[in-house]
Write a protein that holds these residues in place. Structure first.
Motif, short mmCIF file in Angstrom:
data_model
loop_
_atom_site.label_atom_id
_atom_site.label_comp_id
_atom_site.label_asym_id
_atom_site.label_seq_id
_atom_site.Cartn_x
_atom_site.Cartn_y
_atom_site.Cartn_z
N GLY A 1 0.83 -1.19 0.00
CA GLY A 1 0.00 0.00 0.00
C GLY A 1 0.86 1.24 0.00
N ASP A 2 0.66 2.13 0.97
CA ASP A 2 1.45 3.36 1.05
C ASP A 2 2.56 3.26 2.09
N LYS B 1 4.78 4.75 6.87
CA LYS B 1 3.90 5.35 5.88
C LYS B 1 4.53 6.60 5.29
N TYR B 2 4.18 6.84 4.04
CA TYR B 2 4.53 8.08 3.36
C TYR B 2 6.03 8.37 3.40
N GLU C 1 16.98 6.93 4.26
CA GLU C 1 15.56 6.93 4.59
C GLU C 1 15.00 8.32 4.31
N THR C 2 13.94 8.38 3.49
CA THR C 2 13.28 9.65 3.18
C THR C 2 11.95 9.70 3.91
N GLN C 3 11.79 10.70 4.76
CA GLN C 3 10.58 10.86 5.57
C GLN C 3 9.85 12.13 5.17
N TYR C 4 8.54 12.11 5.37
CA TYR C 4 7.71 13.28 5.09
C TYR C 4 6.95 13.65 6.37
N PRO C 5 7.57 14.46 7.24
CA PRO C 5 6.91 14.86 8.49
C PRO C 5 5.63 15.66 8.22
N ASP C 6 4.83 15.80 9.30
CA ASP C 6 3.55 16.49 9.17
C ASP C 6 3.70 17.98 8.86
#
Length: 768
Positions: free
Chosen positions: A469-470, A487-488, A501-506
């Motif tokens: 999934g995501d 996720k994301y 590691e690529t993260q997308y914080p809020d």
């Protein structure tokens, strides 16, 4: 004036043209393949590319480029060299030829002439093969000409013209049941004769029948409506008692049918299998036999290797492709027929596999049985109660029957990519279960990754990325999850032991972190914009340009940082190239480097890992030219370098252009064009106004100061640059003859630069 008149007479006759007597034509047109249109004495004609023959009309061109034409309402023929092989005096001329590059023994070439109802024949050089005394002539075989006189047929040798059989038969035909043989008909009965005319089988039969093997030493014969089998010597091996005879499961076994029942006989006429089968058909290197609705397999020894008791049988090769009747005398099919194969046998709702010897490999217990070729390995895929697994060819379980299906490549929205998996990638099998994708290790016999994913991708031989999934996660080659699902975001292996590691914080930002396999944070940078395909590709070989970013020479480029020249080493320590405003990814210890001379002006070069200059950083641009070549620009001038920084062509050209698909480069200097090879060797110096290349002919057209000429692929001048106009042959294969203009005259030149014996003040125009 008298000499010119004689030349015109010679031309109009269609005979050879004399180079000593040029003819003044009304106009000349360029060549379009074999011929050019010319107007001489107000008569439009066709000139042959040899320059030796003129005709009024073209009738035919043969495979060997011999031609039949019409001159003054008479037919004649000439070969590709322009030699007249049949003078222009006949009522008809026909070329008979065959050109088979795969089987040259089938080739032949001759011409048939007709005058006042009498036929003769000549070879491709004009030598008389058959005197013009026959009622009819035609080709009989690649070696024989058939001749007819007084209503009867015979034949002659195609090379020498020697009559081998004087006309005595009602019909003669090439035999298709025996090589180098003529089928003869006398009193309505057929027989066989050798090419020298000697009788092999007396004309006493209704027909001869091909048994299905090209080049076989056996054939069928029919008499009184019944069929039997003969050997090559013409001796019957079976009496004519059958309704049909055809090929059997080998070249020396035959299927014989009587009263709708078929049996198998050998080359001695002995019945090996009785007349009991309702139908037989070839399959792979064997024969499928039916009794009613049941079928079995007859092997090459004439025995049932699979008994006739099954509902269906199909043959498959080791690639899992179904095989049909392959025993045909053809090179590719012979090769395919020599490969191993297997029989899928069905009984009721269950199937199994037999090998080509008739050995049963599995019990009858599976709803589906098929060969499964995966990389270099071959398995048996079996299905039972809706579950699929794999067995080896000995029937041992390789993959347990617990999965819904197997997957190789892209299928139904699932993706498994193993290009980077390493040499043992065939050990890993993608499997489907409960609508999800997993991975099974056939070498260890264990499920490596549970089927809970929709995408699995090997980043290198040690690390895989997983998607569900995501959410994204990462595992090592043992299946151990080394990055838990998030996720994301996503993970990219940039080395065998380093992960970004690529993260997308809020908060809407992007955070990139370099870690080791244990998850220890080694490096992060708030400006870092890591994208796996964002890196300088100029120094990479073509096969690696579609890969993802990774450490090279111990460094990983940090894109997005304002400094634009920042790298990180494998320990997470920044390496900054202070002397440069830009440094691209390293490859083989080299990287592109740039310096800002002003906000609008950056110069480029190549440096090594130790920051030493390999190519001076004073160039306005460096771009990819070909896989192993870069184009460099300084001001308005261009050159070429290799990826190690060495000079291929100096910065001395206004333009450098690829010649796509060709081993040449076109260069322009001081508005003049030239040619080099891909190693930078000059073939034609840059002194020409225009250079064009003709690929098939491997020749260059060169133009200078309004004059044109031709050069070969080595740069040798073939046709001097002397001509005011030059039009090449429209033929795809050849540019000669050329139509050229020198001074006020148009004329033709052959490949040696020699002129044809006519000229004109005019070139054919649109209105002519």
């Amino acid at each position: 004036m008298k000499g010119k008149y004689l030349a015109i007479v010679c031309l109009l006759s269609g005979g050879p043209l004399s180079a000593q007597q040029p003819v003044i034509a009304d106009y000349l047109d360029r060549f379009d393949g074999e011929f050019a249109t010319v107007m001489i004495a107000r008569q439009k004609q066709l000139l042959h590319h040899s320059g030796k023959v003129l005709i009024d009309k073209l009738e035919n061109i043969s495979y060997y480029r011999s031609a039949v034409g019409v001159k003054h309402n008479a037919y004649g023929a000439f070969n590709d060299a322009g030699k007249i092989i049949a003078p222009f005096k006949f009522d008809d001329v026909t070329i008979r030829d065959e050109k088979d590059e795969k089987y040259p023994e089938k080739n032949y070439h001759f011409a048939i002439t007709r005058l006042n109802g009498r036929y003769g024949a000549v070879d491709s050089e004009g030598k008389q093969l058959c005197a013009p005394v026959y009622n009819e002539i035609d080709g009989l075989s690649p070696r024989l000409i058939k001749i007819k006189r007084d209503g009867l047929w015979g034949w002659a040798d195609m090379k020498t013209g020697k009559v081998l059989q004087s006309p005595k038969y009602e019909q003669v035909d090439n035999s298709y049941v025996r090589d180098s043989t003529v089928q003869i008909t006398q009193d309505g009965k057929r027989g066989l004769a050798a090419e020298d005319g000697s009788i092999i089988v007396k004309p006493a039969y209704e027909s001869f029948n091909y048994l299905g093997y090209q080049g076989s030493t056996f054939f069928g014969y029919t008499i009184n409506g019944k069929t039997g089998i003969m050997n090559k010597a013409g001796h019957p091996i079976t009496p004519a008692i059958y309704d049909k005879c055809s090929r059997g499961p080998s070249p020396v076994l035959f299927a014989v049918t009587s009263n709708d029942k078929t049996g198998i006989t050998d080359a001695a006429g002995k019945l090996l299998l009785p007349l009991q089968y309702t139908r037989v058909e070839g399959v792979a290197n064997a024969m499928k036999a039916y009794i009613g609705t049941k079928c079995g397999i007859i092997g090459g020894t004439g025995k049932e290797i699979i008994p006739v008791q099954y509902d269906d049988i199909k043959a498959f090769n080791t690639a899992g492709q179904e095989m049909y009747d392959l025993i045909i005398s053809d090179g590719n099919q012979k090769e395919e027929a020599a490969q191993p194969y297997y029989f899928m046998v069905r009984k009721g709702a269950l199937t199994t596999l037999f090998d080509q010897t008739g050995k049963q490999l599995l019990p009858f217990k599976y709803a589906k049985t098929a060969l499964y070729a995966y990389h270099d390995s071959l398995y048996i895929q079996v299905t039972e109660q809706g579950k699929t697994g794999l067995l080896d060819l000995q029937g041992k379980t390789v993959l347990p029957l617990v999965y819904e299906d197997l997957l190789s490549g892209y299928n139904d929205g699932f993706s498994y990519q193993d290009d980077a998996a390493g040499k043992d990638r065939s050990d890993y099998l993608p499997v489907l279960k409960n609508g999800n994708l997993g991975l099974y290790n056939v070498r260890s016999g264990k499920e490596m990754l549970p089927p809970v994913y929709n995408r699995i991708r090997w980043h290198n031989s040690h690390i895989l990325s997983l998607s569900s999934g995501d959410s994204a996660s990462m595992a090592d080659r043992s299946g151990r999850v080394i990055k838990a699902a998030k996720k994301y975001g996503f993970f990219t292996a940039v080395d065998t032991n380093r992960i970004v590691e690529t993260q997308y914080p809020d908060n809407g930002t992007t955070l990139c972190i370099l870690t080791d396999l244990a998850g220890n944070k080694l490096y992060t940078n708030p400006s870092w914009e890591f994208k796996e395909d964002t890196y300088s590709r100029a120094l990479l070989p073509a096969e690696e340009r579609n890969g993802h970013a990774q450490f090279n020479n111990g460094l990983l480029k940090i894109w997005g940082d304002p400094r634009n020249n920042v790298f990180v080493d494998e320990q997470g320590k920044e390496v900054v190239f202070e002397n440069y405003s830009f440094v691209g990814d390293f490859r083989n210890g080299l990287a592109l480097a740039g310096k800002d001379l002003s906000p609008e002006h950056t110069v480029y070069g190549i440096i090594n890992r130790q920051q030493q200059v390999v190519l001076p950083v004073n160039l306005n641009d460096i771009t990819t030219f070909q896989d192993s070549i870069l184009m460099i620009r300084q001001a308005d001038m261009k050159g070429l370098i290799r990826k190690d920084g060495s000079i291929l062509l100096p910065v001395a050209y206004e333009r450098i252009d690829k010649m796509y698909g060709q081993p040449y480069i076109k260069v322009t200097a001081k508005k003049k064009e030239g040619i080099t090879d891909i190693n930078g060797k000059i073939i034609l110096p840059a002194v020409y106004d225009e250079v064009s290349y003709y690929e098939k002919a491997k020749l260059f057209k060169i133009e200078k100061a309004g004059k044109s000429g031709i050069a070969d692929a080595k740069g040798n001048i073939v046709i001097p640059v002397l001509y005011d106009e030059m039009e090449v042959n429209r033929s795809y294969d050849n540019i000669f003859p050329l139509l050229v203009k020198e001074g006020k005259w148009f004329f033709y030149l052959d490949k040696d630069g020699k002129p044809f014996p006519y000229r004109s003040l005019k070139k054919k125009s649109y209105n002519d």
